[in-house]
Design a protein around this motif. Structure first.
Motif, PDB file in Angstrom:
ATOM      1  N   PHE A  16      22.224  -5.696  -1.540  1.00 44.40           N
ATOM      2  CA  PHE A  16      21.386  -4.305  -1.153  1.00 44.40           C
ATOM      3  C   PHE A  16      21.676  -3.285  -2.264  1.00 44.40           C
ATOM      4  N   LYS A  17      22.691  -3.670  -2.542  1.00 44.87           N
ATOM      5  CA  LYS A  17      22.552  -2.643  -4.050  1.00 44.87           C
ATOM      6  C   LYS A  17      21.454  -3.265  -5.184  1.00 44.87           C
ATOM      7  N   ALA A  18      21.620  -4.448  -4.990  1.00 46.74           N
ATOM      8  CA  ALA A  18      21.366  -5.794  -6.275  1.00 46.74           C
ATOM      9  C   ALA A  18      19.759  -5.200  -6.354  1.00 46.74           C
ATOM     10  N   LYS A  19      18.636  -4.875  -5.705  1.00 49.22           N
ATOM     11  CA  LYS A  19      17.847  -4.050  -5.206  1.00 49.22           C
ATOM     12  C   LYS A  19      17.283  -3.614  -7.023  1.00 49.22           C
ATOM     13  N   HIS A  20      17.332  -2.404  -6.888  1.00 44.31           N
ATOM     14  CA  HIS A  20      17.270  -1.525  -7.840  1.00 44.31           C
ATOM     15  C   HIS A  20      19.005  -1.214  -8.913  1.00 44.31           C
ATOM     16  N   VAL A  21      19.003  -0.939  -8.417  1.00 45.78           N
ATOM     17  CA  VAL A  21      20.613  -1.090  -8.861  1.00 45.78           C
ATOM     18  C   VAL A  21      20.029   0.456  -9.940  1.00 45.78           C
ATOM     19  N   ARG A  22      20.532   1.565  -9.276  1.00 45.94           N
ATOM     20  CA  ARG A  22      20.441   2.680 -10.245  1.00 45.94           C
ATOM     21  C   ARG A  22      21.661   3.009 -10.946  1.00 45.94           C
ATOM     22  N   GLY A  23      22.527   3.669 -11.857  1.00 37.81           N
ATOM     23  CA  GLY A  23      23.238   3.935 -12.284  1.00 37.81           C
ATOM     24  C   GLY A  23      24.242   3.791 -11.607  1.00 37.81           C
ATOM     25  N   LYS A  24      24.028   4.903  -9.774  1.00 39.82           N
ATOM     26  CA  LYS A  24      25.120   4.455  -9.088  1.00 39.82           C
ATOM     27  C   LYS A  24      26.378   3.044  -8.803  1.00 39.82           C
ATOM     28  N   ASP A  25      24.664   2.325  -8.285  1.00 36.24           N
ATOM     29  CA  ASP A  25      24.939   1.007  -7.190  1.00 36.24           C
ATOM     30  C   ASP A  25      26.012  -0.127  -8.890  1.00 36.24           C
ATOM     31  N   GLN A  26      25.410   0.258 -10.466  1.00 43.87           N
ATOM     32  CA  GLN A  26      26.159  -0.059 -11.628  1.00 43.87           C
ATOM     33  C   GLN A  26      27.765   0.059 -11.500  1.00 43.87           C
ATOM     34  N   SER A  27      27.645   1.382 -11.250  1.00 37.07           N
ATOM     35  CA  SER A  27      29.894   1.525 -11.045  1.00 37.07           C
ATOM     36  C   SER A  27      29.914   0.872  -9.953  1.00 37.07           C
ATOM     37  N   ASP A  28      28.870   0.907  -9.105  1.00 35.55           N
ATOM     38  CA  ASP A  28      30.420   0.612  -7.196  1.00 35.55           C
ATOM     39  C   ASP A  28      29.997  -0.463  -8.247  1.00 35.55           C
ATOM     40  N   PHE A  29      29.345  -1.463  -8.757  1.00 40.00           N
ATOM     41  CA  PHE A  29      29.205  -2.590  -8.427  1.00 40.00           C
ATOM     42  C   PHE A  29      30.874  -3.169  -9.498  1.00 40.00           C
ATOM     43  N   ASP A  30      30.402  -2.548 -11.186  1.00 36.32           N
ATOM     44  CA  ASP A  30      31.627  -2.671 -11.494  1.00 36.32           C
ATOM     45  C   ASP A  30      33.404  -2.217 -11.061  1.00 36.32           C
ATOM     46  N   ALA A  31      32.756  -0.828 -11.006  1.00 35.09           N
ATOM     47  CA  ALA A  31      34.556  -0.823  -9.430  1.00 35.09           C
ATOM     48  C   ALA A  31      35.410  -2.119  -8.581  1.00 35.09           C
ATOM     49  N   THR A  32      33.986  -2.149  -8.374  1.00 33.86           N
ATOM     50  CA  THR A  32      34.302  -3.615  -6.940  1.00 33.86           C
ATOM     51  C   THR A  32      34.394  -4.920  -7.169  1.00 33.86           C
ATOM     52  N   VAL A  33      33.682  -4.828  -7.932  1.00 36.31           N
ATOM     53  CA  VAL A  33      34.414  -6.871  -7.745  1.00 36.31           C
ATOM     54  C   VAL A  33      35.551  -7.060  -8.240  1.00 36.31           C
ATOM     55  N   PRO A  34      36.568  -5.928  -9.780  1.00 30.81           N
ATOM     56  CA  PRO A  34      37.512  -6.836  -9.981  1.00 30.81           C
ATOM     57  C   PRO A  34      38.772  -6.831  -8.682  1.00 30.81           C
ATOM     58  N   HIS A  35      38.210  -6.368  -6.856  1.00 37.65           N
ATOM     59  CA  HIS A  35      38.963  -6.213  -6.138  1.00 37.65           C
ATOM     60  C   HIS A  35      38.570  -7.555  -4.685  1.00 37.65           C
ATOM     61  N   MET A  36      37.308  -8.104  -5.539  1.00 37.79           N
ATOM     62  CA  MET A  36      36.886  -8.657  -4.492  1.00 37.79           C
ATOM     63  C   MET A  36      37.728 -10.350  -4.602  1.00 37.79           C
ATOM     64  N   THR A  37      38.100 -11.125  -3.627  1.00 36.99           N
ATOM     65  CA  THR A  37      38.608 -12.410  -3.884  1.00 36.99           C
ATOM     66  C   THR A  37      36.971 -13.115  -4.022  1.00 36.99           C
ATOM     67  N   LEU A  38      38.140 -14.064  -4.477  1.00 38.66           N
ATOM     68  CA  LEU A  38      37.053 -15.144  -4.731  1.00 38.66           C
ATOM     69  C   LEU A  38      36.088 -15.960  -4.584  1.00 38.66           C
ATOM     70  N   ALA A  39      36.338 -16.098  -2.876  1.00 35.61           N
ATOM     71  CA  ALA A  39      35.343 -16.158  -1.821  1.00 35.61           C
ATOM     72  C   ALA A  39      34.568 -15.448  -2.242  1.00 35.61           C
ATOM     73  N   GLN A  40      34.393 -13.560  -1.493  1.00 32.59           N
ATOM     74  CA  GLN A  40      33.419 -13.065  -1.043  1.00 32.59           C
ATOM     75  C   GLN A  40      32.977 -13.039  -3.110  1.00 32.59           C
TER      76      GLN A  40
END
Length: 213
Positions: free
Chosen positions: A168-192
């Motif tokens: 859902f955040k990928a649609k607009h990619v505001r500054g906070k969305d990019q920060s959320d992506f960068d901070a979250t991906v390292p915690h996600m499993t390979l399947a996620q």
């Protein structure tokens, strides 16, 4: 949901939309929302930025509001939990106060308001679904059981799986969305990460986030 907006409502200028943010200053935390909804039968989950913080196990940034999502047909069950409060609906730069069924059928976003203070406490997304199957409002081909998309914290607070939050955040990619992506991906499993890659290819082909997964 109908794409044609109902009549009425208040059209908001950009300044008025910005001013509304101050009315969210006393919004609830995920724990407070969970207390309000304890024992409710309908599936629900914390969405958006707060969901990613729940996934990561700590609050990583300030949040201007709090959003939860429910099956659209279950809204009456949520509504009855808040006697003395008012639900306003919002969409396309308009707001409808003390929402009517006509408006509910046309927009998906509903704000819980304290009529005494005028402050907003909770943003409720009414999502499309087919019984116990969640339907993505960005692409109705994406259909998943609620049991597959809802995760829980150690103390039982339900939240949306991070791969769907980021979709859902990928649609607009505001500054906070990019920060959320960068901070979250390292915690996600390979399947996620693989699921998010597949969903981005379907909903947002060529999205720059795909390279970071």
């Amino acid at each position: 949901m109908s794409e044609q907006l109902p009549s009425g409502g208040i059209e908001l200028s950009p300044d008025e939309i910005e001013a509304l943010q101050a009315r969210w200053s006393s919004c609830w935390t995920p724990s407070e929302v969970a207390q309000q909804l304890a024992g409710i039968s309908t599936p629900w989950y914390v969405a958006a930025g707060w969901a990613l913080d729940l996934f990561r196990g700590r609050q990583t940034r300030a949040h201007g509001d709090i959003e939860i999502a429910i099956p659209a047909a279950s809204f009456p069950e949520i509504r009855y939990r808040f006697p003395g409060h008012v639900f306003d609906a919002t969409g396309s730069g308009r707001i409808w106060e003390d929402v009517t069924p006509e408006v509910l059928a046309a927009v998906h976003q509903t704000w819980l308001r304290d009529p005494d203070t005028g402050n907003y406490l909770l943003d409720v997304f009414r999502e499309p679904h087919d019984g116990d199957t969640w339907i993505c409002r960005r692409d109705e081909r994406i259909r998943l059981p609620y049991s597959d998309i809802i995760l829980r914290t150690q103390d039982g607070i339900p939240y949306l799986a991070p791969e769907l939050v980021l979709l859902f955040k990928a649609k607009h990619v505001r500054g906070k969305d990019q920060s959320d992506f960068d901070a979250t991906v390292p915690h996600m499993t390979l399947a996620q990460r693989e699921t998010l890659t597949e969903l981005l290819a379907r909903v947002h082909p060529g999205h720059p986030w795909s390279a970071g997964l």
